[in-house]
Design a protein around this motif. Structure first.
Motif, PDB file in Angstrom:
ATOM      1  N   VAL A 284     -11.318  -3.941   2.326  1.00 59.60           N
ATOM      2  CA  VAL A 284     -11.227  -3.313   1.006  1.00 59.60           C
ATOM      3  C   VAL A 284     -10.546  -4.332   0.101  1.00 59.60           C
ATOM      4  O   VAL A 284      -9.330  -4.432   0.046  1.00 59.60           O
ATOM      5  CB  VAL A 284     -10.422  -1.997   1.058  1.00 59.60           C
ATOM      6  CG1 VAL A 284     -10.446  -1.314  -0.287  1.00 59.60           C
ATOM      7  CG2 VAL A 284     -10.955  -1.090   2.152  1.00 59.60           C
ATOM      8  N   THR A 285     -11.358  -5.124  -0.607  1.00 58.38           N
ATOM      9  CA  THR A 285     -10.832  -6.192  -1.446  1.00 58.38           C
ATOM     10  C   THR A 285     -10.801  -5.761  -2.901  1.00 58.38           C
ATOM     11  O   THR A 285     -11.270  -4.689  -3.253  1.00 58.38           O
ATOM     12  CB  THR A 285     -11.692  -7.457  -1.282  1.00 58.38           C
ATOM     13  OG1 THR A 285     -13.033  -7.130  -1.626  1.00 58.38           O
ATOM     14  CG2 THR A 285     -11.643  -7.977   0.143  1.00 58.38           C
ATOM     15  N   ALA A 286     -10.260  -6.628  -3.734  1.00 61.84           N
ATOM     16  CA  ALA A 286     -10.116  -6.298  -5.149  1.00 61.84           C
ATOM     17  C   ALA A 286     -11.449  -6.252  -5.873  1.00 61.84           C
ATOM     18  O   ALA A 286     -11.624  -5.498  -6.822  1.00 61.84           O
ATOM     19  CB  ALA A 286      -9.197  -7.310  -5.831  1.00 61.84           C
TER      20      ALA A 286
ATOM     21  N   ASP B 108      -6.892  -2.779   4.136  1.00 59.91           N
ATOM     22  CA  ASP B 108      -6.635  -2.570   2.707  1.00 59.91           C
ATOM     23  C   ASP B 108      -5.982  -3.825   2.143  1.00 59.91           C
ATOM     24  O   ASP B 108      -4.787  -4.038   2.293  1.00 59.91           O
ATOM     25  CB  ASP B 108      -5.737  -1.347   2.524  1.00 59.91           C
ATOM     26  CG  ASP B 108      -5.661  -0.910   1.073  1.00 59.91           C
ATOM     27  OD1 ASP B 108      -6.637  -1.129   0.338  1.00 59.91           O
ATOM     28  OD2 ASP B 108      -4.632  -0.337   0.671  1.00 59.91           O
TER      29      ASP B 108
ATOM     30  N   ARG C  26     -12.355   1.280  -2.256  1.00 60.52           N
ATOM     31  CA  ARG C  26     -11.865   0.558  -3.429  1.00 60.52           C
ATOM     32  C   ARG C  26     -11.675   1.511  -4.605  1.00 60.52           C
ATOM     33  O   ARG C  26     -10.719   1.390  -5.367  1.00 60.52           O
ATOM     34  CB  ARG C  26     -12.860  -0.545  -3.802  1.00 60.52           C
ATOM     35  CG  ARG C  26     -12.347  -1.534  -4.814  1.00 60.52           C
ATOM     36  CD  ARG C  26     -13.366  -2.635  -5.095  1.00 60.52           C
ATOM     37  NE  ARG C  26     -13.839  -3.298  -3.896  1.00 60.52           N
ATOM     38  CZ  ARG C  26     -15.090  -3.212  -3.439  1.00 60.52           C
ATOM     39  NH1 ARG C  26     -16.004  -2.534  -4.085  1.00 60.52           N
ATOM     40  NH2 ARG C  26     -15.446  -3.830  -2.330  1.00 60.52           N
TER      41      ARG C  26
ATOM     42  N   ARG D 152      -6.256  -5.286  -1.414  1.00 62.38           N
ATOM     43  CA  ARG D 152      -6.809  -5.225  -2.767  1.00 62.38           C
ATOM     44  C   ARG D 152      -6.205  -6.245  -3.715  1.00 62.38           C
ATOM     45  O   ARG D 152      -6.251  -6.069  -4.920  1.00 62.38           O
ATOM     46  CB  ARG D 152      -6.644  -3.808  -3.309  1.00 62.38           C
ATOM     47  CG  ARG D 152      -7.485  -2.840  -2.493  1.00 62.38           C
ATOM     48  CD  ARG D 152      -7.675  -1.543  -3.148  1.00 62.38           C
ATOM     49  NE  ARG D 152      -6.486  -0.732  -3.064  1.00 62.38           N
ATOM     50  CZ  ARG D 152      -6.335   0.397  -3.717  1.00 62.38           C
ATOM     51  NH1 ARG D 152      -7.274   0.828  -4.500  1.00 62.38           N
ATOM     52  NH2 ARG D 152      -5.238   1.095  -3.595  1.00 62.38           N
TER      53      ARG D 152
ATOM     54  N   THR E 209       0.858  -1.183   0.000  1.00 61.20           N
ATOM     55  CA  THR E 209       0.000   0.000   0.000  1.00 61.20           C
ATOM     56  C   THR E 209       0.891   1.228   0.000  1.00 61.20           C
ATOM     57  O   THR E 209       1.835   1.317   0.784  1.00 61.20           O
ATOM     58  CB  THR E 209      -0.920   0.005   1.232  1.00 61.20           C
ATOM     59  OG1 THR E 209      -1.717  -1.170   1.204  1.00 61.20           O
ATOM     60  CG2 THR E 209      -1.810   1.226   1.246  1.00 61.20           C
TER      61      THR E 209
END
Length: 195
Positions: free
Chosen positions: A118-120, A88, A134, A90, A35
């Motif tokens: 907060v996923t992809a 986070d 996102r 992602r 990140t």
């Protein structure tokens, strides 16, 4: 004079130890080491502007699968003192790594408005904190923090616009034009002249 200074320091340190480490409106931001620092700084800056005390914990992707005792105590204390936890993750590998670390510490997994992954992927029409995080950027972090404030205060969700995706300027591969065509930078009557 030295005794007075020593007494002041002692009273100050006692006051700091007696005060709670985190305010009731605290936000724990858990990330992997991929990140960006700019994203973390943006969350910290806008979170402080919204009245949240933001604490950041970062874990390396290639780290150990088990937390040390000190790391486990730090994570437990941070989760217990946080009103909200934003994670986070992602990328699926980052999500698996962080889920594995959080499962080692009891009390870190909370129900859904208090813990936000907060996923992809996620529903495109969603208007929740995860969808705004996102989408990224300052214009989407503001509504996410407004929803966070409503969740902490127990008030109804505020009316927010849909998450807006930013420009796709970060893609620098040769196939960028085929993957995400950008409009020309000139207007119809103002075309650039060849040299």
């Amino acid at each position: 004079m030295r005794i007075a200074a020593w007494c002041r320091r002692l009273m100050l340190s006692a006051a700091l130890l007696a005060a709670p480490a985190w305010a009731a409106d605290s936000l724990l931001w858990i990330t992997a080491d991929v990140t960006t620092a700019a994203r973390t700084a943006m969350v910290e800056r806008l979170g402080a502007r919204s009245g949240f005390a933001v604490r950041h914990l970062e874990y390396p992707i290639a780290g150990s699968a088990r937390l040390s005792d000190a790391e486990s105590a730090t994570l437990r204390g941070a989760c217990e003192g946080a009103a909200l936890v934003w994670i986070d993750a992602r990328h699926p590998s980052i999500e698996a790594r962080l889920r594995g670390l959080l499962q080692q510490v009891p009390g870190c997994e909370r129900p859904a408005p208090r813990t936000v992954w907060v996923t992809a992927t996620g529903p495109a029409e969603a208007m929740d904190m995860a969808a705004y995080l996102r989408a990224g950027g300052e214009r989407n972090l503001g509504p996410a923090l407004a929803l966070a404030r409503a969740a902490v205060d127990g008030s109804g969700p505020p009316s927010c616009r849909r998450p807006r995706l930013g420009p796709r300027r970060a893609c620098t591969c040769r196939m960028r034009r085929a993957l995400s065509p950008m409009p020309p930078r000139w207007r119809a009557g103002n075309r650039p002249r060849p040299n």
